[in-house]
Scaffold this motif. Structure first.
Motif, PDB file in Angstrom:
ATOM      1  N   LEU A   1       0.820  -1.207   0.000  1.00 14.75           N
ATOM      2  CA  LEU A   1       0.000   0.000   0.000  1.00 14.75           C
ATOM      3  C   LEU A   1       0.855   1.258   0.000  1.00 14.75           C
ATOM      4  O   LEU A   1       0.487   2.273  -0.601  1.00 14.75           O
ATOM      5  CB  LEU A   1      -0.952  -0.016   1.194  1.00 14.75           C
ATOM      6  CG  LEU A   1      -1.982  -1.158   1.192  1.00 14.75           C
ATOM      7  CD1 LEU A   1      -2.947  -1.002   2.358  1.00 14.75           C
ATOM      8  CD2 LEU A   1      -2.751  -1.184  -0.131  1.00 14.75           C
ATOM      9  N   ILE A   2       2.003   1.204   0.680  1.00 14.52           N
ATOM     10  CA  ILE A   2       2.928   2.351   0.628  1.00 14.52           C
ATOM     11  C   ILE A   2       3.457   2.514  -0.786  1.00 14.52           C
ATOM     12  O   ILE A   2       3.541   3.624  -1.316  1.00 14.52           O
ATOM     13  CB  ILE A   2       4.090   2.142   1.630  1.00 14.52           C
ATOM     14  CG1 ILE A   2       3.573   2.278   3.058  1.00 14.52           C
ATOM     15  CG2 ILE A   2       5.216   3.148   1.377  1.00 14.52           C
ATOM     16  CD1 ILE A   2       4.640   2.035   4.112  1.00 14.52           C
ATOM     17  N   SER A   3       3.798   1.399  -1.432  1.00 14.89           N
ATOM     18  CA  SER A   3       4.301   1.455  -2.800  1.00 14.89           C
ATOM     19  C   SER A   3       3.236   1.979  -3.759  1.00 14.89           C
ATOM     20  O   SER A   3       3.524   2.799  -4.637  1.00 14.89           O
ATOM     21  CB  SER A   3       4.756   0.056  -3.234  1.00 14.89           C
ATOM     22  OG  SER A   3       5.231   0.067  -4.556  1.00 14.89           O
ATOM     23  N   ASP A   4       1.992   1.506  -3.582  1.00 16.80           N
ATOM     24  CA  ASP A   4       0.905   1.965  -4.446  1.00 16.80           C
ATOM     25  C   ASP A   4       0.656   3.462  -4.305  1.00 16.80           C
ATOM     26  O   ASP A   4       0.210   4.127  -5.253  1.00 16.80           O
ATOM     27  CB  ASP A   4      -0.390   1.214  -4.114  1.00 16.80           C
ATOM     28  CG  ASP A   4      -0.321  -0.249  -4.536  1.00 16.80           C
ATOM     29  OD1 ASP A   4       0.591  -0.584  -5.312  1.00 16.80           O
ATOM     30  OD2 ASP A   4      -1.170  -1.041  -4.084  1.00 16.80           O
ATOM     31  N   ALA A   5       0.944   4.011  -3.129  1.00 17.00           N
ATOM     32  CA  ALA A   5       0.747   5.439  -2.899  1.00 17.00           C
ATOM     33  C   ALA A   5       1.888   6.276  -3.459  1.00 17.00           C
ATOM     34  O   ALA A   5       1.889   7.497  -3.331  1.00 17.00           O
ATOM     35  CB  ALA A   5       0.600   5.705  -1.403  1.00 17.00           C
ATOM     36  N   GLY A   6       2.867   5.611  -4.068  1.00  8.15           N
ATOM     37  CA  GLY A   6       3.988   6.336  -4.656  1.00  8.15           C
ATOM     38  C   GLY A   6       5.061   6.717  -3.659  1.00  8.15           C
ATOM     39  O   GLY A   6       5.964   7.491  -3.990  1.00  8.15           O
TER      40      GLY A   6
END
Length: 364
Positions: free
Chosen positions: A202-207
């Motif tokens: 989820l951190i990665s998906d948020a950029g």
């Protein structure tokens, strides 16, 4: 007839961390002045005891616990229909030396408990009360000779093999028939450190950058020497007076377990599911370890690594020891390596053939 079966196993593990200490580091030892990676005998024995092969061929193992309340509940469930809850509780109280057992009652230490032993004691209590005998005298007689419980203890082969300590109650101490050494590499080992991250999706998906978890793990690879010695007469006694044929059958399964079972630590990360490269089995009059074959650490043999020189060293030390001490032992070797051998030990083509040789008392 020779009383001791000696097992000498070489097994090469790919990068892994199969046994850790309280600092999450690989267990190790110093032998021959250099560091070796180690797997404790306790770790190996537990892996053997809990393996599918053990259950299939040797039955259910004992229950290792100090949680008497939980063990009582397990016994009540298992023995439901045979004995009342009250009788099962009384039997466990007598075995443990506890006056009463609550849900949170603990034994003095983790011990191997045997369901068949609890069931047998329930039968003895029932018979004593039905016949009007004094229960305290019955318990004293059990403590004195233990004949009535010995055969039920023999139904847990892991206790017959590895033994148990007992300091209170009617639980009988058992001298283990199988001695298992700590496993160590035949050569010096310098461990590697794996620096790893756990990515948070989820951190990665948020950029955003950064990991959800960072840590390190020590690991290494090597050729390990496993040694164990089985006292056949002691095993027969522990099994309640079993035949030598039964003891030899178990001895053949021990060979399979030592050749194939690997501790489970960190296996989801390393998958070091390696089988033995060589198994040397001897029948003799005494336990004889060949660990000193590797006191001078093996050095890699060019492109052939440690496997071939380790096997060469093992066989040379066995021959030298046999000749110097005039040992009248018989031996067979199962090995994946095509290393030519001169004279003894004779080679067998498969692990099954080695097991059959053991079951036949070391005869052709």
């Amino acid at each position: 007839m020779k009383n001791y079966v000696n097992y000498h196993v070489l097994i090469s593990h790919s990068p892994s961390c199969l046994n850790r200490d309280d600092m999450n580091m690989q267990k190790s030892t110093v032998f021959g002045g250099v560091r070796r990676v180690r797997i404790s005998s306790q770790s190996l024995k537990r892996a053997i005891r809990t393996s599918d092969y053990y259950r299939q061929h040797l039955g259910e193992p004992s229950v290792r616990t100090r949680e008497l309340g939980r063990f009582r509940e397990k016994c009540i469930r298992t023995l439901n229909g045979r004995f009342s809850e009250e009788l099962v509780s009384r039997a466990i109280e007598a075995l443990s030396g506890k006056e009463s057992i609550a849900d949170d009652t603990e034994a003095d230490a983790v011990a191997p408990w045997i369901l068949a032993e609890v069931a047998k004691l329930c039968e003895l209590i029932e018979a004593a009360e039905r016949e009007g005998r004094d229960l305290e005298k019955v318990f004293k007689q059990i403590s004195k000779d233990g004949a009535d419980l010995r055969k039920s203890i023999g139904q847990a082969v892991d206790v017959a093999l590895c033994g148990r300590m007992a300091t209170s109650g009617l639980m009988m101490p058992v001298d283990g028939a199988l001695a298992v050494a700590h496993v160590f590499t035949t050569h010096a080992v310098d461990s590697d450190i794996d620096w790893f991250t756990a990515v948070d999706d989820l951190i990665s998906d948020a950029g955003e950058s950064g990991a959800g978890h960072l840590n390190t793990q020590e690991f290494s690879s090597g050729v390990f020497y496993r040694y164990a010695s089985l006292n056949l007469r002691q095993l027969q006694e522990n099994l309640g007076g079993a035949s030598r044929e039964r003891a030899l059958e178990i001895a053949s399964h021990v060979a399979h377990l030592l050749a194939t079972v690997v501790p489970s630590a960190k296996q989801q990360s390393f998958a070091a599911h390696n089988l033995a490269d060589a198994v040397l089995v001897t029948f003799g009059d005494m336990p004889v370890s060949l660990a000193n074959a590797f006191e001078n650490p093996v050095r890699a043999n060019g492109e052939r690594g440690f496997r071939t020189p380790s096997l060469q060293r093992l066989l040379k030390h066995w021959r030298n020891t046999r000749q110097a001490y005039e040992l009248d032992d018989s031996a067979r070797l199962f090995a994946l390596d095509d290393l030519p051998t001169e004279g003894e030990p004779a080679r067998l083509p498969t692990l099954s053939a080695l097991k059959e040789w053991i079951a036949q008392d070391g005869r052709e």
